[in-house]
Design a protein around this motif. Sequence first.
Motif, PDB file in Angstrom:
ATOM      1  N   GLY A 148       0.780  -1.232   0.000  1.00 19.32           N
ATOM      2  CA  GLY A 148       0.000   0.000   0.000  1.00 19.32           C
ATOM      3  C   GLY A 148       0.807   1.275   0.000  1.00 19.32           C
ATOM      4  O   GLY A 148       0.230   2.376   0.012  1.00 19.32           O
ATOM      5  N   VAL A 149       2.146   1.162  -0.009  1.00 19.72           N
ATOM      6  CA  VAL A 149       3.011   2.341   0.033  1.00 19.72           C
ATOM      7  C   VAL A 149       3.776   2.450  -1.290  1.00 19.72           C
ATOM      8  O   VAL A 149       4.405   1.479  -1.712  1.00 19.72           O
ATOM      9  N   PRO A 150       3.756   3.622  -1.965  1.00 22.01           N
ATOM     10  CA  PRO A 150       4.505   3.777  -3.214  1.00 22.01           C
ATOM     11  C   PRO A 150       5.998   3.523  -2.993  1.00 22.01           C
ATOM     12  O   PRO A 150       6.591   4.047  -2.050  1.00 22.01           O
ATOM     13  N   GLN A 151       6.595   2.708  -3.867  1.00 22.11           N
ATOM     14  CA  GLN A 151       8.017   2.391  -3.737  1.00 22.11           C
ATOM     15  C   GLN A 151       8.645   2.262  -5.118  1.00 22.11           C
ATOM     16  O   GLN A 151       8.138   1.545  -5.970  1.00 22.11           O
ATOM     17  N   ASN A 152       9.787   2.936  -5.298  1.00 21.35           N
ATOM     18  CA  ASN A 152      10.559   2.778  -6.521  1.00 21.35           C
ATOM     19  C   ASN A 152      11.507   1.588  -6.431  1.00 21.35           C
ATOM     20  O   ASN A 152      11.851   0.991  -7.448  1.00 21.35           O
ATOM     21  N   GLN A 153      11.925   1.276  -5.199  1.00 22.73           N
ATOM     22  CA  GLN A 153      12.830   0.156  -4.977  1.00 22.73           C
ATOM     23  C   GLN A 153      12.370  -0.629  -3.764  1.00 22.73           C
ATOM     24  O   GLN A 153      11.917  -0.053  -2.773  1.00 22.73           O
ATOM     25  N   THR A 154      12.501  -1.957  -3.858  1.00 25.88           N
ATOM     26  CA  THR A 154      12.056  -2.825  -2.767  1.00 25.88           C
ATOM     27  C   THR A 154      13.127  -3.849  -2.446  1.00 25.88           C
ATOM     28  O   THR A 154      13.707  -4.469  -3.349  1.00 25.88           O
ATOM     29  N   TYR A 155      13.404  -4.016  -1.147  1.00 25.64           N
ATOM     30  CA  TYR A 155      14.255  -5.103  -0.673  1.00 25.64           C
ATOM     31  C   TYR A 155      13.344  -6.193  -0.119  1.00 25.64           C
ATOM     32  O   TYR A 155      12.407  -5.899   0.629  1.00 25.64           O
TER      33      TYR A 155
END
Length: 470
Positions: free
Chosen positions: A78-85
């Motif tokens: 639910g949170v905008p993210q350009n990069q995810t680990y």
Amino acid sequence: MKKLLLIFSVTAMQCVYGQDSISIKKDTVKVSSEKNPLDIGELRINLNDKGDKWLKFGISSQIWLRSIDNNPGTAVNGVPQNQTYDAGIRRMRLIIQSQVTPFYSVFLQMGINNQSFNSGGGTGTGNNGAGKKSPFFFHDAYNELAIIPRNDFQTGKPNKNNLYLGAGLHSWNGVSRLTNASTTKMLAGDIPVFNFPTIEMADQFARQLGIFVHGELDRINYRFSVNKPFATSLKPAVGGPAVDNNQSGKLSYSGYAFYQFFNKETTVTSFLPGNNLAAKKVLNLGAGFYTNKDATQSQPTENNFESHDVSIFGADVYTELPLGNKNKEMGLTLYSVFYRYNYGPDYLRISGLLNPGTSDPLFTGQRALEGAGNNRVLMGTGNIWFSQMGFVLPKFSKILKVQPFFNYALKDMKALNQNGSYYDIGANLYLYGQNARIVAQYSSRPLYDTASQKVFDRKGEFLLSFQIVL
């Protein structure tokens, strides 16, 4: 009960102390492993002195740690993210294989796939947290009868030709070597997935229910099957592409054969390795197919439905070449395959492995045709050429081997206006043969514009994989 306790006690002792062979004459039970001191061996219980009746266990685990450059407009939890680990279980498997007589065997494989912190969950949703309790299911469950065995039942000598017949939920697939890939002996961090032409649509994790034959005719290794595909019933949009809909219930037919120029491979199970660290000289040329009549459906005009046949063709070459001084244990591994897919007009599949993302409804920028997260164009009606190469570096350690590798895929999809190039580059670190592997890999994928259907950007993904195979 005493016999069972005795068997498992011996198995535990063998695993702990690494003995080559432990025999118990009273019950004619033997637990044996490989003679190679750098090989952990296999979990096998011989049920008679001759060793032609046995029970074998296999365990494998692949754990992934990743850094993902998300497609534009991605939200994670639910949170905008350009990069995810993220971290996840790519595969966790248990195999039970038994030859109860010299001519009859049973093969079972169970496990889970694709569980991450927010995906792949079974019952764990809502207040319990997305992604928890991934479903445990049968991957393979089939019986097999030796019509012409690999070794003569009486003399034990190898037969020049052999033939086996089986039935059940199986992965004796057609099309290509990669369509029959071993997931414990891969060259790269993973297989490209488009090698399974009906993955999770008309099959169950690349398996279908049916009957199969496999064997050898001198230097030709072959497999053919007739199956009942799993039911699909997607509804096509008016004027849209073909979708999976096999409601007419036709059978599927598949086959694959390869000619072995040098060392021959033994195919006790359906899984063909993509990497043996170039220990032996191998050169195989193969070709295969998959067909299913009326397997997809389109709707050219409103309430006018058309069914389409699915036909897949593959041709490939696989080679492993030891190089240089034998003591250096260097070697080259090469594989190349061409696929021609026909699923019907403009059929296109988009997917992302352990995709953590969903669409961000508030995003106002340019979105990709692939959607959110790490989605990519997987396959569709059109052609794909895929090649990979690996090189085992000269020996410098008794327990460690290093193998850099490179993958490249060129996809020409009829539904798109530009070809797409995909690549992976990385290295394998092997401990104790192929029982333990660490993979470091970087992957790059193109993104397509929804209007022009041409590439407008690229995104990357870094993978660190830890694999154990017993």
